[in-house]
Write an enzyme that holds these catalytic residues in place. Structure first.
Site, PDB file in Angstrom:
ATOM      1  N   ASP A   1      -2.482   0.109   6.825  1.00  0.00           N
ATOM      2  CA  ASP A   1      -1.510   0.128   5.734  1.00  0.00           C
ATOM      3  C   ASP A   1      -2.092   0.692   4.445  1.00  0.00           C
ATOM      4  OD1 ASP A   1      -3.192  -2.171   5.640  1.00  0.00           O
ATOM      5  OD2 ASP A   1      -1.964  -2.926   3.992  1.00  0.00           O
ATOM      6  N   GLU A   2      -1.183   1.060   3.577  1.00  0.00           N
ATOM      7  CA  GLU A   2      -1.421   1.338   2.167  1.00  0.00           C
ATOM      8  C   GLU A   2      -2.439   2.427   1.868  1.00  0.00           C
ATOM      9  OE1 GLU A   2       0.046  -2.407  -0.322  1.00  0.00           O
ATOM     10  OE2 GLU A   2      -2.014  -2.634   0.354  1.00  0.00           O
ATOM     11  N   LEU A   3      -2.430   3.497   2.656  1.00  0.00           N
ATOM     12  CA  LEU A   3      -3.099   4.702   2.173  1.00  0.00           C
ATOM     13  C   LEU A   3      -2.254   5.215   1.007  1.00  0.00           C
ATOM     14  CD1 LEU A   3      -4.039   6.440   5.538  1.00  0.00           C
ATOM     15  CD2 LEU A   3      -5.450   4.982   4.104  1.00  0.00           C
TER      16      LEU A   3
END
Length: 921
Positions: free
Chosen positions: A603-605
């Site tokens: 997640d959350e690049l």
């Protein structure tokens, strides 16, 4: 924490907790520890008070706050020779940044200070405030107010900066020591400028009057609803079944472990002896398996299903499998009268006998995945704390424990062969260059213990001290170093946790979060490289995770600039292979433990829109690798996830991960997405149904309703975040797995949602309901600094998850108020009183003897009309007390009563704990 940030940076962390005394953190000593410098004389003792003053400035872009520094002597705080460090979830605006329209700009230099990122890397939430030559010294006894602009807003005390520590004479050299600075937060709940995020925020601040209108009335609760989760079918019979001294439990086949568990559970509440044996037919309680058990009559066996038949002095629990038998045992435990548990709080007062109602129950779960996720990366929890949590989860038939073991701020699992992951990556402290440990983060390092180069921290409370934080909301000590920033599980610890979970039919899903959220791993492997490069360069480079010449620039939503694993390096995959092999070895060492799924994170690049971030395009090694040289950043991410999936599935486990993994067109056979970023209005509300309709097996992890770290409501004293929503037990209980749009009544600012705005969202096709295999509550730990805070945020929210995961089908929306009223009355009258007296089942004496769960006690609702006080409570059955003398004395409320002046109120649990105090004028 999972956060989806496009237009708004997400709130991070700051609050909570005292140490779990059960076991000290198993922090490995530094292989070559640096002796701290001799302790200098502290020229000035200071304290800091922080206050968010005005959120109305800067619209949603920024707000104004004040840092008030008080000098308590003995000398003045001058214009040089000191630096004040702290963690802060908000981005502090650059000098001169602000609003032309409002003529308001960051003006630190005029105040004689500057604030910058504190550590050498300039990464994360760590700041330093230092004087400029123009700074006017602060005299002894003086309080200096400094105005600071920071991004977004701050409306809860959890938003406050935390973990202040000061260094004199520079403090920039290896071995320097910092000194803890006590801090407080001030926030006026009655001031809209402090509690309104921006002009679009319509969410009201909690008040007694608002609660009074919402709280349900007291009513009787049918037996079926007193059990949680409610069984599918319950038929009451005449009479009761009595259990007493000499109760025997008979088990058939492979159920000896379940029988031993029940012996221990009954022994905790019943005086005398309880024993088990292979079934002879005349036991008081019999356990058996019937593989073709069909609890609902649809012609197919029900995995984890059971029947409980109590009549004629006997109890027969029949399961479709051992898990079903175990669930039947938990239902039996919930049938035991509340007063029997209350008496057994003191073991010498256990009852000689008690009776359970004669019933026939037929039951089976709606979802095969009924889970809870716990993050121990941001703040660590001891194995004893985790075990207790597992036992309580099993009581409510939760069967999956998603164990978030790694993140930017900490690596929590010993990996044989890579000792640096724990000797370095599990440690936080005052180390600006991060030479020997990671820098302090989220206001904590090594709790109130030593070893982190921060001295003069608040002393740990002695065990005999009677006044302790209630942890029924925000505590000022949450800002003052409480919290296990350091700590990890040894291989033995982890195997113990696996065995404990396996005994309770809970599968543990380990998460190794990659390629973002990986700063602890990246920094540990750089530490390994430095340590070995001169003596053993091959070993030094074996598990390196970054290209040292990578010029790519990115900032994660938590403000990290160096938390990525490079997908172009074979050493990255060698590292991941080694990690999962060692994880698998832990499961192989524990009889019965099942490594069914490994969570790969993903997640959350940070967003690539507008060129604000570059992931790996600046890496020369990516350009030199034939397999990656022509790939853009999305292609490199997909390349990584494909390889990562292959490594995971090579263990025999399936791969699950955040749905970000397949956001960019990657087709990953067998992947199980966990969609989380469904914030109303942010564009990804329908991801779960898209994936289910495409044939993926989906586990629901929606932030709006299932994130238990989000604050219960808009009350400044509620710990937690609110970036996706405020989330309470009603949000989890009323969650609709097959139609989440029915939950979309208000956005996160309290504005009504027009159903027409969601008309084009993908709906779940009837034939694909089977692809929704489950759901889970998630507890991210930025604010979870103590076991008590963990329990406060998890309970009773997880009870709504347990109910909905077992019974995912709900009646029409208009019928929900009646169902909610039954649920809340059941909580107040039977479910929570049992938690007050809860003693973890401990057949082998693994845990300290503890009683009770620190669930959130709701504040009472009240109104005064004609001089008469009328009060109620969210969970009818809990007590209410009021005071008219400023809390000197308290009276039990039972009916409307005449009052005058200032009235204080609080709710009362059966174990004597109280809620926070509410004021009514």
């Amino acid at each position: 924490m999972k956060r989806f940030l496009t237009s708004l940076p997400v709130m991070a962390v700051l609050a909570a907790g005292c140490s779990d005394p059960a076991q000290p953190d198993p922090v490995q000593p530094d292989p070559d520890p640096v002796q701290p410098a001799p302790k200098p004389t502290v020229p000035a003792s200071v304290s800091v008070e922080w206050q968010p003053v005005d959120n109305s400035v800067g619209s949603w872009m920024f707000f104004r706050s004040t840092f008030t520094i008080e000098n308590k002597g003995p000398g003045e705080l001058g214009n040089q020779g000191w630096k004040l460090y702290f963690s802060f979830v908000r981005r502090i605006l650059n000098e001169g940044e602000g609003s032309q329209e409002e003529n308001l700009f960051q003006s630190l230099a005029k105040q004689g200070i500057r604030i910058t990122k504190a550590d050498l890397a300039g990464s994360g939430d760590y700041f330093v405030l230092e004087p400029l030559p123009e700074f006017k010294p602060i005299a002894v006894g003086e309080r200096r107010v400094l105005d600071v602009l920071a991004s977004d807003w701050a409306i809860l005390k959890s938003d406050a900066p935390a973990g202040f520590h000061i260094v004199f004479s520079g403090g920039e050299h290896k071995g320097d020591v910092a000194y803890a600075v006590p801090s407080t937060v001030k926030l006026d709940a009655s001031d809209p400028k402090q509690t309104t995020r921006f002009e679009g925020d319509k969410m009201p601040v909690q008040t007694p009057g608002l609660r009074f209108k919402e709280n349900p009335a007291l009513q009787d609760v049918e037996l079926k609803r007193q059990l949680l989760p409610a069984p599918r079918s319950l038929t009451t019979r005449e009479g009761k079944v009595t259990l007493s001294n000499g109760t025997t439990i008979g088990y058939a086949g492979p159920l000896q472990g379940e029988a031993s568990y029940l012996v221990s559970a009954l022994g905790d509440v019943l005086a005398g002896t309880v024993s088990s044996r292979a079934t002879q037919g005349d036991e008081h309680i019999q356990l058996r398996i019937q593989a073709d058990l069909d609890t609902d009559g649809d012609g197919t066996a029900d995995a984890e299903g059971y029947t409980l038949d109590a009549q004629d002095g006997k109890i027969l629990i029949t399961g479709a499998d051992a898990a079903g038998v175990f669930h039947g045992i938990q239902t039996l435990r919930q049938l035991i009268p509340v007063d029997a548990y209350a008496a057994a709080v003191n073991p010498s007062n256990r009852k000689a006998e008690f009776s359970v109602p004669a019933v026939l129950i037929a039951d089976a779960p709606g979802f095969s995945h009924r889970g809870m996720a716990l993050d121990v990366g941001r703040h660590f929890q001891s194995k004893e704390t985790v075990k207790k949590l597992l036992d309580v989860l099993a009581y409510y038939k939760i069967n999956k424990f998603h164990f978030h073991l790694t993140d930017d701020e900490g690596w929590r699992l010993e990996i044989p062969g890579i000792p640096e992951l724990t000797s370095y990556g599990s440690r936080r402290g005052f180390d600006l260059a991060e030479t020997e440990m990671m820098h302090a983060a989220m206001g904590s390092s090594n709790d109130l213990d030593s070893g982190d180069r921060i001295e003069l921290k608040p002393a740990k409370r002695p065990a005999e001290q009677t006044v302790r934080p209630a942890y029924q909301g925000f505590e000022q000590e949450m800002l003052n170093f409480v919290g296990k920033g350091s700590g990890y599980y040894t291989t033995k610890d982890f195997e113990e946790i696996l065995a404990y979970a396996t005994e309770r039919h809970i599968d543990v899903i380990p998460e190794i979060d990659m390629p973002g959220h990986a700063r602890a791993a990246v920094m540990s492997m750089e530490y390994r490289y430095r340590k070995l490069k001169d003596t053993n360069p091959e070993q030094a480079a074996m598990y390196r995770l970054v290209d040292p010449n990578d010029t790519s620039k990115h900032t994660s939503v938590q403000a990290y600039t160096d938390n990525f694993v490079n997908p172009c390096l074979e050493t990255s995959y060698a590292f991941l292979t080694k990690v999962v092999q060692e994880v698998k070895a832990r499961y192989d060492a524990v009889p019965g433990a099942r490594l069914l799924v490994i969570h790969g994170g993903g997640d959350e690049l940070p967003s690539l829109q507008n060129g604000a971030n570059v992931w790996w395009q600046g890496s020369p090694l990516c350009k030199q690798n034939a397999a990656t040289k022509d790939l853009d950043d999305i292609g490199l991410a997909n390349h990584f996830f494909t390889r990562w999936s292959e490594i995971i599935t090579a263990t025999g486990a399936k791969m699950t991960g955040w749905d970000d993994v397949i956001h960019h067109g990657l087709s990953l056979p067998g992947f199980i997405p966990m969609p989380w970023s469904n914030v109303w209005g942010w564009g990804r509300e329908d991801d779960a149904y898209k994936f289910a309709n495409e044939g993926y097996s989906v586990i629901l992890a929606h932030s709006t309703n299932l994130y238990m770290d989000l604050a219960y409501n808009k009350d400044p004293d509620e710990p937690g975040y609110y970036w996706a929503n405020f989330t309470d037990e009603k949000k989890t209980f009323e969650y609709r797995p097959f139609d989440i749009y029915a939950n979309a009544t208000e956005d996160r600012m309290g504005n009504p949602i027009n159903p027409a705005d969601l008309k084009d969202k993908v709906r779940l096709k009837a034939e694909n309901k089977k692809n929704i295999i489950g759901m889970q509550g998630l507890l991210w730990s930025e604010n979870v600094k103590t076991p008590e805070v963990m329990e406060y945020l998890a309970f009773p929210k997880i009870l709504g998850v347990a109910e909905r995961a077992w019974n995912p089908e709900l009646p029409a929306v208009e019928e929900m108020p009646a169902l909610w009223a039954q649920f809340t009355n059941a909580l107040g009258q039977s479910i929570l009183p049992r938690l007050d007296a809860y003693r973890p089942v401990d057949p082998r004496g693994e845990l300290p003897d503890t009683v009770g769960v620190n669930y959130r006690i709701p504040l009472p609702g009240a109104e005064i009309s004609g001089g008469k006080l009328t009060a109620n409570v969210r969970f009818p059955g809990l007590g209410i007390e009021y005071s008219t003398d400023n809390g000197t004395t308290w009276k039990r409320y039972s009916a409307p009563v005449d009052v005058s002046g200032r009235v204080l109120l609080r709710s009362l649990a059966t174990d004597g704990r109280t809620s926070r105090v509410a004021e009514l004028n």
